[in-house]
Design a protein around this motif. Structure first.
Motif, PDB file in Angstrom:
ATOM      1  N   TRP A 203       0.809  -1.218   0.000  1.00  0.00           N
ATOM      2  CA  TRP A 203       0.000   0.000   0.000  1.00  0.00           C
ATOM      3  C   TRP A 203       0.844   1.270   0.000  1.00  0.00           C
ATOM      4  N   ASP A 241      -4.369   7.240   2.204  1.00  0.00           N
ATOM      5  CA  ASP A 241      -5.797   7.097   2.479  1.00  0.00           C
ATOM      6  C   ASP A 241      -6.074   7.314   3.958  1.00  0.00           C
ATOM      7  N   THR A 242      -6.934   8.277   4.274  1.00  0.00           N
ATOM      8  CA  THR A 242      -7.242   8.577   5.672  1.00  0.00           C
ATOM      9  C   THR A 242      -8.650   8.162   6.074  1.00  0.00           C
ATOM     10  N   TYR A 243      -9.345   7.419   5.203  1.00  0.00           N
ATOM     11  CA  TYR A 243     -10.602   6.825   5.656  1.00  0.00           C
ATOM     12  C   TYR A 243     -10.298   5.750   6.689  1.00  0.00           C
ATOM     13  N   TRP A 244     -11.183   5.599   7.663  1.00  0.00           N
ATOM     14  CA  TRP A 244     -10.995   4.615   8.713  1.00  0.00           C
ATOM     15  C   TRP A 244     -10.826   3.229   8.112  1.00  0.00           C
ATOM     16  N   ILE A 245     -10.025   2.375   8.728  1.00  0.00           N
ATOM     17  CA  ILE A 245      -9.614   1.101   8.153  1.00  0.00           C
ATOM     18  C   ILE A 245     -10.786   0.183   7.845  1.00  0.00           C
ATOM     19  N   ASP A 247     -13.772   1.290   6.859  1.00  0.00           N
ATOM     20  CA  ASP A 247     -14.636   1.952   5.881  1.00  0.00           C
ATOM     21  C   ASP A 247     -14.233   1.479   4.493  1.00  0.00           C
ATOM     22  N   ARG A 250     -14.970   2.912   0.766  1.00  0.00           N
ATOM     23  CA  ARG A 250     -14.462   4.207   0.316  1.00  0.00           C
ATOM     24  C   ARG A 250     -12.942   4.267   0.223  1.00  0.00           C
ATOM     25  N   ARG A 251     -12.269   3.221   0.678  1.00  0.00           N
ATOM     26  CA  ARG A 251     -10.816   3.271   0.742  1.00  0.00           C
ATOM     27  C   ARG A 251     -10.162   2.982  -0.611  1.00  0.00           C
ATOM     28  N   SER A 252      -8.972   3.555  -0.817  1.00  0.00           N
ATOM     29  CA  SER A 252      -8.193   3.302  -2.031  1.00  0.00           C
ATOM     30  C   SER A 252      -7.552   1.920  -2.016  1.00  0.00           C
ATOM     31  N   ASN A 254      -7.298  -1.922   0.595  1.00  0.00           N
ATOM     32  CA  ASN A 254      -7.775  -2.660   1.760  1.00  0.00           C
ATOM     33  C   ASN A 254      -6.911  -3.883   2.003  1.00  0.00           C
TER      34      ASN A 254
END
Length: 314
Positions: A203, A241-245, A247, A250-252, A254
Motif C-alpha cells: 500500500w 488514504d485517511t478513511y478509517w480502516i 470503511d 471508500r478506501r483506495s 484494503n
C-alpha cells in the motif's frame, strides 16, 4: 522449513483452548500470540504468565498437546509515543521480552513506534515528505535522540533474554521500509531486525519482492498478509488514504485475505525469493480482511499459503 503460523488475534472471539483446537485442525504448526498494547491479548495473560510457573507450564502443555509451538510473541504498539501511552507500551514491551525468555520463545515482534517531532510534542509525528528545514530538524531529533537510543537499549535487553527482535515495517512508524531498517541496524545490536510484512509495502507503493533482496539477513521474521488496490479509487485518489480502516467501500486500498489482492503465482515468487536470500523461519498468516468472516478469511488465506510456500504438506 517455513513453518505455518497464525497471528491468533483474528480468532480472538474463541477461548484459548478452542482457538488452539481450531488452529491445529486447520493445519497450522505454530502460533503468534499478542501480549498487549494494540492487541487485546485475547489468548495470553501477560502478568499471570510472568508471575506463575504453574500458569506457564499449563500454557505450554496446552500447545504441546496439539503439536503446536510459539513462533513469536507480539507486543506491537507505540512505545515511542511522547505521552503516557509511550510509557505504558514500553512496559508491555519489557514484559514481553522477559516472558519470551521464560517460555523459550526466540522471537518478539513489535513496531518501531513513532515519537513526536520535538521534545515538547504531545502526539506522534510521522514525517513522510521532507521539504522544509523543520522536517529535517524533526527527523534528526526522532532518529538520534529517541529511536536509536531506544533500540540500543532494547537490543541489549533482547540479547540478555536470548531473543531476536523483529520490527514490523508498518506505515506511520519510523521503520516502515528496508532503507530505514538498514539505517537503524548500523547503530544497534544485530539481534534487531525486521518482521517483513509485504502488505504494508504494497500500500506504500513499493515492491515487496525487491525489498526481500535488499534486506537479506536483516529479515528476522515474516508475516503473510495481502492488500488489494481498489480500482478507480486508487487511481483517482492515490494510496495515501485517511478513511478509517473498516470503511472499506471508500478506501483506495484494503487488507484482504491472502490471494485476494495478489495471486498465487505472485506469492510463489515472493516466498521463493525469501528462501533465496536465506529466510527459512516461520511464515505467520495475519488475516485482516474486513469483507469476510474471520475463519473464512483464514481458510481462504491458508489455501493460497499452502500452494505458494516452497515446501511439502502432508
Amino acid at each position: 522449513m517455513m513453518r505455518l503460523s497464525l497471528v491468533t488475534d483474528i480468532l480472538g472471539y474463541l477461548p484459548f483452548e478452542d482457538m488452539l483446537d481450531t488452529v491445529s485442525k486447520l493445519g497450522f504448526e505454530a502460533v503468534e500470540l499478542g501480549c498487549g498494547n494494540w492487541s487485546k491479548a485475547p489468548h495470553l495473560k501477560l502478568d499471570e504468565l510472568l508471575s506463575s510457573e504453574l500458569a506457564r507450564r499449563e500454557f505450554l502443555a496446552a500447545l504441546e498437546r496439539r503439536g503446536l509451538s510459539i513462533a513469536a510473541l507480539n507486543c506491537s504498539g507505540n512505545q515511542l509515543h511522547p505521552g503516557p501511552i509511550g510509557e505504558e507500551h514500553h512496559a508491555v514491551v519489557d514484559k514481553t521480552f522477559r516472558l519470551a525468555e521464560t517460555l523459550g520463545v526466540k522471537t518478539v515482534v513489535m513496531m518501531s513506534g513513532c515519537p513526536g517531532g520535538t521534545p515538547t510534542d504531545a502526539l506522534p509525528n510521522w514525517i513522510t515528505h521532507v521539504i522544509l528545514p523543520e522536517h529535517e530538524k524533526a527527523l534528526d531529533y526522532q532518529w538520534n535522540e529517541v529511536l536509536i537510543p531506544y533500540f540500543q537499549r532494547a537490543g541489549q535487553l533482547a540479547r540478555e533474554c536470548g531473543i531476536k527482535v523483529a520490527i514490523e515495517n508498518l506505515g506511520a512508524t519510523m521503520i516502515h521500509n528496508p532503507a530505514n531498517m538498514l539505517r537503524l541496524r548500523e547503530h544497534v545490536d544485530p539481534v534487531i531486525g525486521m518482521n517483513f510484512d509485504p502488505s504494508h509495502h504494497m500500500w506504500m507503493g513499493g515492491d515487496p519482492i525487491a525489498s526481500l533482496r535488499l534486506l537479506g539477513e536483516a529479515i528476522h521474521y515474516m508475516h503473510a498478509k495481502d492488500v488489494r488496490l481498489e480500482r478507480t479509487l486508487a487511481e483517482a485518489n492515490g494510496l495515501i488514504d485517511t478513511y478509517w480502516i473498516n470503511d472499506i467501500a471508500r478506501r483506495s486500498w484494503n487488507y484482504v485475505a491472502l490471494g485476494h489482492g495478489h495471486d498465487v503465482q505472485w506469492w510463489k515468487e515472493f516466498f521463493a525469493v525469501a528462501r533465496l536470500v536465506g529466510y527459512d523461519g516461520p511464515v505467520s498468516l495475519e488475516m485482516e480482511d474486513a469483507g469476510m468472516e474471520p475463519l473464512t478469511g483464514v481458510k481462504k488465506s491458508l489455501t493460497t499459503l499452502k500452494l505458494a510456500l516452497p515446501r511439502d504438506f502432508d
